[in-house]
Enzyme design. Structure first.
Site, PDB file in Angstrom:
ATOM      1  N   VAL A 233      56.255  29.046 -46.001  1.00 37.76           N
ATOM      2  CA  VAL A 233      56.043  27.899 -46.878  1.00 37.76           C
ATOM      3  C   VAL A 233      55.694  26.699 -46.014  1.00 37.76           C
ATOM      4  O   VAL A 233      56.366  26.426 -45.013  1.00 37.76           O
ATOM      5  CB  VAL A 233      57.293  27.591 -47.720  1.00 37.76           C
ATOM      6  CG1 VAL A 233      57.068  26.352 -48.580  1.00 37.76           C
ATOM      7  CG2 VAL A 233      57.643  28.776 -48.600  1.00 37.76           C
TER       8      VAL A 233
ATOM      9  N   LYS B 299      53.066  28.122 -50.688  1.00 33.50           N
ATOM     10  CA  LYS B 299      53.680  29.409 -50.338  1.00 33.50           C
ATOM     11  C   LYS B 299      52.555  30.366 -49.965  1.00 33.50           C
ATOM     12  O   LYS B 299      51.798  30.815 -50.818  1.00 33.50           O
ATOM     13  CB  LYS B 299      54.507  29.964 -51.484  1.00 33.50           C
ATOM     14  CG  LYS B 299      55.201  31.274 -51.117  1.00 33.50           C
ATOM     15  CD  LYS B 299      56.335  31.627 -52.070  1.00 33.50           C
ATOM     16  CE  LYS B 299      55.821  32.213 -53.355  1.00 33.50           C
ATOM     17  NZ  LYS B 299      56.922  32.744 -54.186  1.00 33.50           N
TER      18      LYS B 299
ATOM     19  N   ASP C 137      65.651  37.444 -59.594  1.00 34.07           N
ATOM     20  CA  ASP C 137      65.785  37.162 -58.162  1.00 34.07           C
ATOM     21  C   ASP C 137      66.389  35.782 -57.936  1.00 34.07           C
ATOM     22  O   ASP C 137      65.926  35.014 -57.090  1.00 34.07           O
ATOM     23  CB  ASP C 137      64.416  37.264 -57.479  1.00 34.07           C
ATOM     24  CG  ASP C 137      64.541  37.374 -55.953  1.00 34.07           C
ATOM     25  OD1 ASP C 137      65.620  37.784 -55.479  1.00 34.07           O
ATOM     26  OD2 ASP C 137      63.568  37.057 -55.253  1.00 34.07           O
TER      27      ASP C 137
ATOM     28  N   GLY D  51      60.819  36.719 -46.799  1.00 33.16           N
ATOM     29  CA  GLY D  51      60.244  38.043 -46.835  1.00 33.16           C
ATOM     30  C   GLY D  51      58.844  38.047 -47.414  1.00 33.16           C
ATOM     31  O   GLY D  51      58.040  38.931 -47.132  1.00 33.16           O
TER      32      GLY D  51
ATOM     33  N   GLY E  50      56.592  35.568 -46.905  1.00 31.14           N
ATOM     34  CA  GLY E  50      55.661  34.863 -46.035  1.00 31.14           C
ATOM     35  C   GLY E  50      56.231  33.508 -45.656  1.00 31.14           C
ATOM     36  O   GLY E  50      57.452  33.339 -45.541  1.00 31.14           O
TER      37      GLY E  50
END
Length: 817
Positions: free
Chosen positions: A511, A525, A622, A507, A509
């Site tokens: 890597v 990233k 997270d 979500g 972007g």
């Protein structure tokens, strides 16, 4: 009129009265020593027998802290300033004051220790107990006419401790700089943080012997900064203490033998009123004699491109030249010049200078005392200023170039120049048109670069800034031990972000894998412009992760900012993330039970470090399989700290209006109310444990008959006594002892996902339960079901058959990741 009453006011009045009495030599006879049990308070002083030196408490008005120090009794000072302190007992242990007075005392206690105490409690032991062991009966401390404060055993007539062996920022005649190889004693000067704050600053000065003689060596933050050059004919090569046209006022000498190697000096009789060498906070050395106080070396700052003044050559930042330097000016800044502030308890003026010198968007700086110690004010933007030598504005250090010129409008002496201009006027008109487009293009490019530099400056001047003086390998810029990578370098490393180098998409972007010119591998990233991870999260992750050092936390190497592009550079993890294996029908077979146990334990250790053992308490917020990376040995490393939150040590929970995280991993109190704590991470860890055991995602788990999540399914199997049915089919052929481990892991996982946060164990307890099979486990309570779907055994609400999602139950819009 306000009337002051109470004991506090009375104490202040008494302090003032006693201070006035004690300051009058006709009232109180001065003493030069204290004995066992004596006390020297803030209203009394020790004066050496000949009256040369005074020892007592003094207050720094800017900070309202008190210190114990020594100074020349009759030193003449200007501008109502206080005498130079030649020694401070407690530079890094300031004493709090009440209305400018302190209740602290200097004493020799019953154990024989020379110490500073307040209210019967020791604030600082000047001498250690081992130093005065079995000597306490006959101890006395005397201020001598040399400025040396000596603790002596009168019975045996020997020196136990002396201030000359513990210099601060001043060397007096007879003091030493060097080392005693026989005792291990070292003598060196340490600069003050500022002209007013005695705390240890950036510079140290010591003596290094050479074959011929020796030289003074100044270090800045442990790195060689300046040298005096060899001692020749009563002077140093780069430091002229004695002017050759005048009579010598100082005799400089050095001793070098098997036992000792040191430098010392003596003042010529009656030629020096206050002889001393002072290491200034800016890295200069001042000489004070007669009524003069002047700085001998180095003059100004050391930039790294000069050696003829003793400065040590170092790498020059690419954006600076050897024609630039900082000049101090009393100036008011223009409206197009902006200021970025940074407070730090460890920064000095030289730290401000070094930082500004290495960061290209900085055009000047100033410093001031703040409640946190020192504040650096960095200037960016247009270098517009108005000089005011009257001193009505603040002192700033502006970057100037030696070949720069100032435009001044002057009257013309004739008009002959007009005839020279006319032939080329037409050509100029033609060129202007061609240059306009190019100029605008360069202007836009320059503006973009200035924005990038300003953001980098803001990023690296955050609260956690340490020291930018270390040389970086990339663009000459470095902060927080994080490198700033150029966009061109990243483009080459990733082959223009080619698809074959793409490791994954999330979500935030994509890597990418990259390979630098030294063949080392990195992971990039690349944050999407539409990513929920914005500037705040980017800055948060970059700064936070560099403060955390643990084998189970991924290491961030640096960042890259190019226009709207924001990239984080990580150490490369060859086995990608846990979800790459765990949720793939084929690849998860590579995760046998021992590997899964190792991953669970590693993640638990990483969380325990964040919650308990790191320099700050961190809530990740997270944690999920996609944020657990695996190295070449399949060891787990927690990553992605963009959503992490720092807690103070006495803080247990916090609340947010913006709930961010990943569906299926968020605790109910966080998803529904915005409240999060360490127990929120425990919940996420419990979900992860159940996923590792089952090989299934929590938020994509569907039973054949009932659509509910993995947690609900695990709870149903637990109640039915069939918990082992949750086990991944790839682990079918397990042995009996593995069966017990699986059952215990599921049990611990269910304890972690209990609905009430207070029922969940801490990560300390989780690590203990995972590490021992003998620790009894409590029966888990019903876990939280926060998918908005029906729970097994619960009748649906007839009045509202519409399913609600977690985003509708949160306190604000949910940012899915």
């Amino acid at each position: 009129m306000t009337t002051l009453q109470g004991p506090s006011f009375a104490r202040v009045i008494v302090f003032h009265i006693i201070a006035l009495l004690c300051s009058n030599p006709l009232v109180v006879a001065a003493r030069s020593s204290i004995k066992l049990g004596d006390e020297l308070n803030s209203t009394s002083q020790l004066v050496s027998q000949g009256g040369n030196f005074t020892l007592g408490f003094f207050t720094v008005a800017a900070t309202d802290y008190a210190y114990l120090g020594i100074w020349y009794t009759n030193e003449e000072v200007s501008n109502n300033d206080k005498p130079t302190k030649v020694w401070v007992a407690n530079p890094n242990t300031p004493i709090e004051t009440i209305s400018g007075f302190t209740q602290a005392v200097l004493t020799i206690d019953s154990a024989g220790k020379l110490l500073i105490a307040n209210g019967g409690r020791s604030i600082l032991n000047i001498t250690e107990e081992e130093t005065v062991k079995n000597l306490n009966v006959s101890l006395s401390a005397t201020l001598e006419d040399t400025g040396n404060f000596v603790l002596r055993d009168e019975l045996e007539d020997k020196t136990v401790w002396q201030s000359f062996d513990h210099p601060t920022n001043v060397i007096l005649p007879g003091m030493k700089l060097g080392v005693n190889h026989r005792t291990g004693q070292t003598w060196e000067l340490t600069s003050w943080l500022s002209d007013q704050i005695p705390a240890s600053g950036a510079f140290t000065l010591t003596w290094e012997s050479t074959q011929a003689s020796g030289e003074l060596v100044m270090q800045r933050r442990g790195k060689r900064y300046w040298t005096s050059g060899p001692l020749i004919e009563n002077n140093f090569k780069y430091m002229r203490i004695n002017h050759p046209d005048d009579d010598y006022k100082y005799n400089l000498s050095f001793i070098s033998n098997d036992d000792e190697k040191y430098f010392t000096f003596y003042a010529v009789a009656e030629s020096s009123k206050s002889p001393m060498l002072v290491l200034s906070p800016n890295g200069g050395i001042s000489v004070e004699y007669i009524e003069l106080n002047f700085r001998v070396s180095p003059i100004g700052f050391c930039y790294g491109y000069e050696a003829d003044n003793g400065c040590v050559i170092s790498k020059l930042p690419e954006c600076r030249s050897d024609l630039e330097k900082f000049e101090d000016k009393r100036a008011s800044l223009g409206s197009k010049t902006s200021t970025i502030q940074r407070d730090s308890s460890e920064s000095s003026l030289s730290d401000c200078m070094i930082f500004c010198w290495k960061y290209c968007s900085c055009i000047g700086f100033s410093s001031e005392i703040s409640t946190n110690g020192m504040r650096c004010n960095f200037l960016t933007g247009s270098k517009e200023y108005r000089v005011d030598e009257r001193g009505s504005v603040d002192l700033v250090y502006l970057l100037v170039s030696e070949n720069s010129t100032v435009r001044v409008n002057k009257p013309t002496k004739g008009k002959k120049w007009i005839w020279a201009v006319i032939p080329i006027a037409g050509m100029v008109v033609l060129i202007i048109g061609l240059c306009c487009l190019r100029k605008r293009k360069l202007s836009l490019k320059g503006e973009e670069k200035r924005k990038q530099e300003k953001y980098l400056l803001e990023l690296t001047t955050s609260e956690g800034f340490i020291d930018p003086s270390d040389e970086g390998q990339f663009d000459g810029r470095k902060g927080h031990d994080v490198k700033i990578y150029s966009f061109d370098l990243i483009m080459v490393a990733t082959n223009n972000f080619s698809d074959e180098n793409k490791l994954g998409v999330g979500g935030f972007g994509s890597v990418y894998k990259g390979k630098l010119h030294d063949m080392s591998e990195i992971a990039i990233k690349r944050l999407s412009r539409t990513s929920g991870q914005g500037l705040v999260e980017f800055k948060n992750e970059l700064i936070l992760i560099t403060k955390l050092q643990h084998t189970n936390l991924v290491r961030v190497l640096g960042c890259c900012i190019h226009g709207d592009e924001k990239m984080l550079i990580y150490e490369y993890m060859p086995n990608r993330s846990l979800d790459f294996f765990l949720f793939d029908a084929v690849k998860r077979a590579q995760l046998d039970w021992q590997k899964r146990v190792s991953i669970i334990e590693g993640v638990a250790q990483g969380l325990l470090y964040l919650h308990k053992y790191s320099r700050m308490r961190v809530i990740h917020r997270d944690l999920k399989a996609g944020n657990v990376l695996l190295d070449e040995d399949m060891r787990p490393k927690i990553s992605d700290f963009g959503m992490a939150r720092i807690f103070w040590r006495n803080e247990t929970e916090a609340k947010t209006k913006r709930v961010v995280g990943t569906y299926g991993y968020m605790s109910p109190e966080y998803a529904m109310q915005g409240t999060f704590s360490m127990k929120s991470d425990v919940f996420s860890f419990g979900v992860l444990m159940l996923e590792i055991v089952s090989g299934r995602r929590n938020n994509s788990f569907y039973h054949i008959d009932l659509p509910f999540n993995l947690i609900a399914y695990a709870w149903q199997l637990w109640k039915e006594g069939e918990a082992l049915k949750l086990t991944d089919l790839a682990l079918e052929n397990y042995e009996l002892h593995v069966r017990d481990q699986l059952y215990r892991t599921i049990h611990i996982g269910l304890l972690c996902v209990q609905e009430n946060a207070k029922d969940r164990p801490t990560m300390s307890a989780v690590v203990s339960m995972l590490g021992s099979e003998t620790i009894p486990l409590q029966a888990p309570n019903q876990p939280a079901f926060i998918t908005g779907r029906s729970v097994p055994g619960q009748a649906p609400d007839k009045g509202n058959s519409k399913e609600c999602s977690i985003s509708h139950m949160s306190v604000s819009a949910m940012d899915a990741r």
